[in-house]
Design a protein around this motif. Sequence first.
Motif, PDB file in Angstrom:
ATOM      1  N   ALA A 134     -11.514   7.185 -10.023  1.00  0.00           N
ATOM      2  CA  ALA A 134     -12.819   6.807 -10.689  1.00  0.00           C
ATOM      3  C   ALA A 134     -12.794   5.205 -10.724  1.00  0.00           C
ATOM      4  CB  ALA A 134     -12.843   7.473 -12.139  1.00  0.00           C
ATOM      5  N   THR A 135     -11.655   4.459 -10.726  1.00  0.00           N
ATOM      6  CA  THR A 135     -11.897   3.093 -10.935  1.00  0.00           C
ATOM      7  C   THR A 135     -11.712   2.456  -9.378  1.00  0.00           C
ATOM      8  OG1 THR A 135      -9.413   3.010 -11.433  1.00  0.00           O
ATOM      9  CG2 THR A 135     -10.773   2.834 -13.129  1.00  0.00           C
ATOM     10  N   GLU A 171     -15.245 -11.354  -6.247  1.00  0.00           N
ATOM     11  CA  GLU A 171     -14.334 -12.934  -6.532  1.00  0.00           C
ATOM     12  C   GLU A 171     -14.238 -13.409  -5.176  1.00  0.00           C
ATOM     13  OE1 GLU A 171     -10.164 -12.050  -7.117  1.00  0.00           O
ATOM     14  OE2 GLU A 171     -10.215 -13.822  -8.525  1.00  0.00           O
ATOM     15  N   VAL A 211      -8.072   9.038 -12.826  1.00  0.00           N
ATOM     16  CA  VAL A 211      -8.426   7.747 -13.415  1.00  0.00           C
ATOM     17  C   VAL A 211      -8.434   6.860 -12.005  1.00  0.00           C
ATOM     18  CG1 VAL A 211      -7.674   5.641 -14.689  1.00  0.00           C
ATOM     19  CG2 VAL A 211      -7.883   7.723 -15.487  1.00  0.00           C
ATOM     20  N   GLU A 212      -7.345   6.928 -10.990  1.00  0.00           N
ATOM     21  CA  GLU A 212      -7.327   5.869 -10.106  1.00  0.00           C
ATOM     22  C   GLU A 212      -8.500   6.315  -9.169  1.00  0.00           C
ATOM     23  OE1 GLU A 212      -6.481   4.070  -6.262  1.00  0.00           O
ATOM     24  OE2 GLU A 212      -6.787   6.320  -6.313  1.00  0.00           O
ATOM     25  N   PRO A 262      -0.243 -24.308 -18.188  1.00  0.00           N
ATOM     26  CA  PRO A 262      -1.425 -24.261 -19.011  1.00  0.00           C
ATOM     27  C   PRO A 262      -1.505 -25.963 -19.713  1.00  0.00           C
ATOM     28  CG  PRO A 262      -0.495 -22.387 -19.446  1.00  0.00           C
ATOM     29  CD  PRO A 262       0.440 -23.142 -18.735  1.00  0.00           C
ATOM     30  N   GLN A 306     -14.967  -5.559  -7.638  1.00  0.00           N
ATOM     31  CA  GLN A 306     -14.579  -6.774  -8.326  1.00  0.00           C
ATOM     32  C   GLN A 306     -14.048  -7.699  -7.520  1.00  0.00           C
ATOM     33  OE1 GLN A 306     -15.412  -7.793 -11.378  1.00  0.00           O
ATOM     34  NE2 GLN A 306     -15.165  -6.003 -12.968  1.00  0.00           N
ATOM     35  N   ARG A 307     -12.997  -7.165  -6.547  1.00  0.00           N
ATOM     36  CA  ARG A 307     -12.398  -8.005  -5.641  1.00  0.00           C
ATOM     37  C   ARG A 307     -13.317  -8.739  -4.683  1.00  0.00           C
ATOM     38  NH1 ARG A 307      -6.678  -4.399  -5.033  1.00  0.00           N
ATOM     39  NH2 ARG A 307      -5.935  -4.992  -7.091  1.00  0.00           N
ATOM     40  N   PRO A 334     -15.155   0.359  -8.327  1.00  0.00           N
ATOM     41  CA  PRO A 334     -15.252  -0.704  -9.084  1.00  0.00           C
ATOM     42  C   PRO A 334     -14.345  -1.900  -8.841  1.00  0.00           C
ATOM     43  CG  PRO A 334     -15.445   1.043 -10.680  1.00  0.00           C
ATOM     44  CD  PRO A 334     -14.895   1.489  -9.228  1.00  0.00           C
ATOM     45  N   ILE A 335     -13.124  -1.434  -8.666  1.00  0.00           N
ATOM     46  CA  ILE A 335     -12.021  -2.659  -8.395  1.00  0.00           C
ATOM     47  C   ILE A 335     -12.457  -3.233  -7.023  1.00  0.00           C
ATOM     48  CG2 ILE A 335      -9.601  -3.034  -8.027  1.00  0.00           C
ATOM     49  CD1 ILE A 335      -8.827  -0.893 -10.154  1.00  0.00           C
ATOM     50  N   LEU A 348      -3.636  10.279 -13.727  1.00  0.00           N
ATOM     51  CA  LEU A 348      -3.647   9.201 -13.081  1.00  0.00           C
ATOM     52  C   LEU A 348      -4.311   9.318 -11.896  1.00  0.00           C
ATOM     53  CD1 LEU A 348      -0.121   7.620 -13.757  1.00  0.00           C
ATOM     54  CD2 LEU A 348      -2.274   7.103 -14.538  1.00  0.00           C
ATOM     55  N   LEU A 392      -8.138 -20.102  -6.069  1.00  0.00           N
ATOM     56  CA  LEU A 392      -7.997 -18.564  -6.552  1.00  0.00           C
ATOM     57  C   LEU A 392      -7.113 -18.193  -7.498  1.00  0.00           C
ATOM     58  CD1 LEU A 392      -8.631 -17.187  -2.655  1.00  0.00           C
ATOM     59  CD2 LEU A 392     -10.313 -17.881  -4.239  1.00  0.00           C
ATOM     60  N   ASN A 393      -5.769 -18.450  -7.349  1.00  0.00           N
ATOM     61  CA  ASN A 393      -4.751 -17.987  -8.066  1.00  0.00           C
ATOM     62  C   ASN A 393      -3.721 -19.029  -8.253  1.00  0.00           C
ATOM     63  OD1 ASN A 393      -4.461 -15.333  -9.085  1.00  0.00           O
ATOM     64  ND2 ASN A 393      -4.791 -14.493  -6.926  1.00  0.00           N
TER      65      ASN A 393
END
Lengths: 202, 197
Positions: free
Chosen positions: A28-29, A40, A25-26, A128, A36-37, A32-33, A22, A122-123
């Motif tokens: 490495a990402t 946005e 992975v954390e 729906p 992305q934010r 990018p995360i 973990l 935004l959120n």
Amino acid sequence: MKEMLRLVLVLTLIAAGAGLILSLVEGATRAPIAEQRRQETLRALSAVLPPTDNSPDEDTVSLITGKDRRGRTLTRTFFRGRQAGELSGVAFTVVAPDGYSGNIAIMVGIDPQGTVVGVEILNHAETPGLGDKITQPWFKQMFKGRSLKNADWRVKKDGGEFDQITGATISPRAVVGAIHDGLEFYKAHRDELLVPAGGDQP
Amino acid sequence: MSLVKGFTKGLWRENAVFRLLLGLCPALAVTTSAVNGLGMGFATTFVLVCSNIVVASLRKVIPARVRIPSFIVIIASFVTVVQLCMEAYFYDLHKALGIFIPLIVVNCLILGRAEAYASRNPLLPSVIDGAGMGLGFTLALFVLGSVRELFGVGTLFGVAVFGAGYQPLILLILPPGAFIVMGLLLAGMNRIEEFRK
């Protein structure tokens, strides 16, 4: 006893292995995360601000808006758009706590005089097909050109002039109210926001 | 059991959602559109295959008395991997699925396959089992999502299917609609099974 040790050992090793994977992975990402934010936020900023030639996400001022129930201070960040060094617009996020299901986060862009240039949802977690129509262009367009002076900030059902959505009045009412509160806040704190470039760094 | 049979059983005969009625929480909650159904299905399939691989490889090492906590740690790790990767590379899908990605941890389908199959079988059959079960789950979510999106919004993959005059059956997108569509699909599948006998 020996059996007990084995149980502890195996479970510890599995947890350690999981932790190792973990953390890799954390790591490495993470970039990018964050990107992305940021993208946005930038997308929302460019949708609600008039044309700018600076990076509004790097030209911000944070003001204290109050305290939450646990006594922590709440701040609101204002993104400032400029053209040739002159302030052309300000964008900020307002949160409507009274949506049909959960909070609705809205990015509002205004010109320096306090007239709405654009809004972006935004959120949200609205129903729906009903309440989520607040994300449709016709709904967001309604706010363009409106300010505290030239509009009655209520939905039509409550005697104002903003269209509600058939079958869903609560969501538009929450959005209209939140934008109105944001404009009031801007009006009250306008001078603090017009300080020269620099401000605080994000 | 042959490997082919081990794969296809998850698609129909032992389909997790339609036959075993496992994993219904995500199956009903996120299937408001075909894309959401597919995304959730593939995320679950990935976790299921990976957890089956690890559980089958370690099945002789893990003592029976701590097997459940071990399985949960393994499953939770893969779910976190999926969540991080999805946020980094499929941001829109991540926003649409939201809380249901971390909740894959408690999808009884995954723990069920680890306990009932992977912990008692060699590596290869366990991979096949996980892939079959996962794709069966994906298929079920895709069908549910497509039906609900098609009649509830009038689109499929976001593309309008019916003419502008179509009045969407909003009920199908709302939570009760998930149960209604699910019930109709189950009834249909039972009917087909009766014919096959």
